[in-house]
Design a protein around this motif. Structure first.
Motif, PDB file in Angstrom:
ATOM      1  N   ALA A  46       0.831  -1.201   0.000  1.00  0.00           N
ATOM      2  CA  ALA A  46       0.000   0.000   0.000  1.00  0.00           C
ATOM      3  C   ALA A  46       0.868   1.254   0.000  1.00  0.00           C
ATOM      4  O   ALA A  46       2.025   1.237   0.436  1.00  0.00           O
ATOM      5  CB  ALA A  46      -0.932   0.003   1.213  1.00  0.00           C
ATOM      6  N   PHE A  47       0.269   2.315  -0.504  1.00  0.00           N
ATOM      7  CA  PHE A  47       0.858   3.650  -0.522  1.00  0.00           C
ATOM      8  C   PHE A  47      -0.180   4.552   0.137  1.00  0.00           C
ATOM      9  O   PHE A  47      -1.249   4.793  -0.412  1.00  0.00           O
ATOM     10  CB  PHE A  47       1.136   4.062  -1.971  1.00  0.00           C
ATOM     11  N   VAL A  48       0.103   5.015   1.356  1.00  0.00           N
ATOM     12  CA  VAL A  48      -0.891   5.693   2.174  1.00  0.00           C
ATOM     13  C   VAL A  48      -0.513   7.165   2.323  1.00  0.00           C
ATOM     14  O   VAL A  48       0.612   7.495   2.718  1.00  0.00           O
ATOM     15  CB  VAL A  48      -1.010   5.037   3.565  1.00  0.00           C
ATOM     16  N   ALA A  49      -1.448   8.048   1.981  1.00  0.00           N
ATOM     17  CA  ALA A  49      -1.242   9.492   2.106  1.00  0.00           C
ATOM     18  C   ALA A  49      -1.909   9.997   3.386  1.00  0.00           C
ATOM     19  O   ALA A  49      -3.000   9.551   3.755  1.00  0.00           O
ATOM     20  CB  ALA A  49      -1.823  10.218   0.898  1.00  0.00           C
ATOM     21  N   GLY A 103      -8.575   0.385   9.824  1.00  0.00           N
ATOM     22  CA  GLY A 103      -8.538   1.621   9.054  1.00  0.00           C
ATOM     23  C   GLY A 103      -8.913   2.844   9.858  1.00  0.00           C
ATOM     24  O   GLY A 103      -8.965   3.953   9.317  1.00  0.00           O
ATOM     25  N   ARG A 104      -9.155   2.680  11.140  1.00  0.00           N
ATOM     26  CA  ARG A 104      -9.522   3.826  11.983  1.00  0.00           C
ATOM     27  C   ARG A 104      -8.304   4.707  12.214  1.00  0.00           C
ATOM     28  O   ARG A 104      -7.212   4.230  12.524  1.00  0.00           O
ATOM     29  CB  ARG A 104     -10.070   3.316  13.316  1.00  0.00           C
ATOM     30  N   LEU A 105      -8.483   6.016  12.077  1.00  0.00           N
ATOM     31  CA  LEU A 105      -7.408   6.984  12.251  1.00  0.00           C
ATOM     32  C   LEU A 105      -7.788   7.962  13.347  1.00  0.00           C
ATOM     33  O   LEU A 105      -8.826   8.621  13.283  1.00  0.00           O
ATOM     34  CB  LEU A 105      -7.128   7.729  10.948  1.00  0.00           C
ATOM     35  N   LYS A 161      -6.521   0.639   4.751  1.00  0.00           N
ATOM     36  CA  LYS A 161      -6.063   2.016   4.668  1.00  0.00           C
ATOM     37  C   LYS A 161      -6.871   2.920   5.594  1.00  0.00           C
ATOM     38  O   LYS A 161      -8.074   2.709   5.782  1.00  0.00           O
ATOM     39  CB  LYS A 161      -6.166   2.520   3.224  1.00  0.00           C
ATOM     40  N   PRO A 162      -6.227   3.937   6.167  1.00  0.00           N
ATOM     41  CA  PRO A 162      -6.934   4.798   7.127  1.00  0.00           C
ATOM     42  C   PRO A 162      -7.966   5.679   6.452  1.00  0.00           C
ATOM     43  O   PRO A 162      -7.802   6.091   5.305  1.00  0.00           O
ATOM     44  CB  PRO A 162      -5.797   5.632   7.738  1.00  0.00           C
TER      45      PRO A 162
END
Length: 437
Positions: A81-84, A116-118, A347-348
């Motif tokens: 993954a690539f997470v922004a 995925g919780r942020l 992902k978040p």
């Protein structure tokens, strides 16, 4: 023989045009023992200091001067993954399935990789969060503003919490930026501490749960990084002048524990454990092995050096990665005691309010129990039915404990009846005496 593995990360462009080293590789997975080798590599990553986190299934890296986190699968050997993120990530660490990140704006972010919780806190630091350390119960953040905040991890992850997140306490004895932070995972009152390194040429050993500064270690030059022994017995520090210092907390004159009453609060550390050569440069990152006998250091000229702490021999160059080595972390040799395993990260998302947990149950390797045999059988087993019918047909025997309680109850009632009879006689005599008057 138990194998030892570690992960290293680099930052910046290649230092030379050496074609033997791949130019686009940013993360290396090494096998240290029984023989050294590069096990696997991951591409397209430029990782600054304090921005590498390793789990059983994944590798997480923040990117230099960017608001991105790259996630690599150790199980599949590729980038997953690539997470922004809304802010640039300055440092990160992993506690369980939660990735804890410090931002350039002085904020703390927590990403639950299985849901995925942020969770994001207000900017409680005036400047960037430079380093972060965590235990199953606390998160510690060091900043360029010279302060260290101690947070409660359960409070940060609390569901439906309307209150703003606040640190439990602040540790503010340093007078310059915090460059390193390491915390003990022990539950003992003697070894439950953290160590911070600062550009004010000092390291402070804290009781972070009370906020007390236990010892202050002074060095000839300011520290660049530190690593705490896995058993919390010693702290290893790399300084700007290329010196390496190893300070034992429980030596002949211990700094901590019951026998440390005579130790002074400020300790001058002047005898280095070792020193790097000028063509290698000071260590920008270091890590101690889980048995505490070996130290690995990463250097800006690309070298990874191995130091033998037990025999104090000259260092050995393990590898040259042709770029500045910024992170080194040992992979834990101990299996995680968890019923689930993270296969794919989520992902978040701050917009999604649903709380969905995604993980894979690990197979149970223990011996088969009676419940397992009942669960795996087709219908009800004949033996189980016969035992159940026999249990219903037999009279229920009172346990010995019930008989004891019944006997005690009868004795108490005898005492109560005697008291009632005595009270009745007393009232009758009182009435007769009063009538005679």
């Amino acid at each position: 023989m138990l194998s030892e593995e570690f992960v290293s990360a680099i930052c910046g462009a290649p230092l030379s045009s050496n074609t033997a080293i791949a130019k686009d590789v940013g993360i290396y997975c090494h096998t240290l023992s029984p023989t050294y080798s590069v096990k696997s590599t991951f591409k397209k990553s430029s990782v600054p200091v304090n921005c590498l986190a390793i789990s059983e299934s994944h590798v997480f890296t923040a990117q230099h001067e960017k608001a991105y986190v790259h996630v690599y699968s150790r199980l599949r050997g590729n980038q997953e993954a690539f997470v922004a993120f809304p802010e640039r990530i300055r440092c990160l660490t992993l506690v369980g399935d939660v990735l804890v990140m410090g931002t350039m704006e002085g904020r703390l972010m927590l990403w639950e990789t299985c849901t995925g919780r942020l969770v994001s806190t207000p900017a409680r630091h005036v400047q960037a969060v430079s380093c972060v350390a965590a235990t199953p119960y606390h998160v510690l953040t060091g900043s360029d503003d010279s302060d260290i905040h101690v947070w409660s991890l359960p409070q940060l992850l609390e569901l439906d919490s309307a209150a703003e997140h606040e640190p439990q306490r602040s540790l503010s004895n340093h007078r310059a930026a915090i460059v390193g932070l390491s915390v003990s995972s022990s539950v003992s009152s003697d070894t439950n501490f953290c160590v911070s390194a600062s550009k004010d040429k000092s390291c402070i050993i804290w009781n972070y749960q009370t906020g007390d500064a236990l010892r202050t270690l002074l060095f000839p030059s300011f520290p660049l990084c530190l690593s705490l022994d896995p058993s919390s017995r010693a702290v290893c520090v790399s300084c700007e002048d290329g010196s390496l210092y190893l300070t034992e907390a429980f030596a002949e004159k211990p700094l901590l524990g019951p026998g440390s009453e005579e130790a002074t609060t400020v300790v001058q550390v002047s005898s280095p454990f070792g020193a790097t050569l000028p063509d290698v440069g000071p260590a920008s990152c270091l890590s101690l092995s889980y048995d505490g006998t070996m130290l690995l250091t990463g250097h800006p000229k690309g070298q990874i050096m191995r130091w033998d702490i037990a025999e104090n021999k000259s260092p050995v160059e393990l590898a040259n990665l042709n770029a500045a080595v910024t992170n080194i972390g040992f992979v834990s040799p101990f299996p995680m005691d968890k019923p689930t395993k993270t296969v794919n990260i989520i992902k978040p998302s701050q917009a999604e309010r649903a709380y969905t947990f995604a993980a894979q149950f690990d197979s149970y390797s223990g011996s088969e129990t009676r419940f397992d045999s009942l669960l795996n059988a087709a219908g009800f087993p004949r033996e189980a039915m016969e035992n159940a019918i026999a249990a219903f047909s037999q009279p229920v025997a009172e346990p010995a404990s019930n008989q004891v309680l019944q006997k005690q109850n009868e004795e108490l009632w005898d005492i109560i009846n005697e008291q009632r009879a005595l009270q009745k006689q007393t009232l009758q005599r009182f009435a007769e005496t009063k009538s005679n008057q």
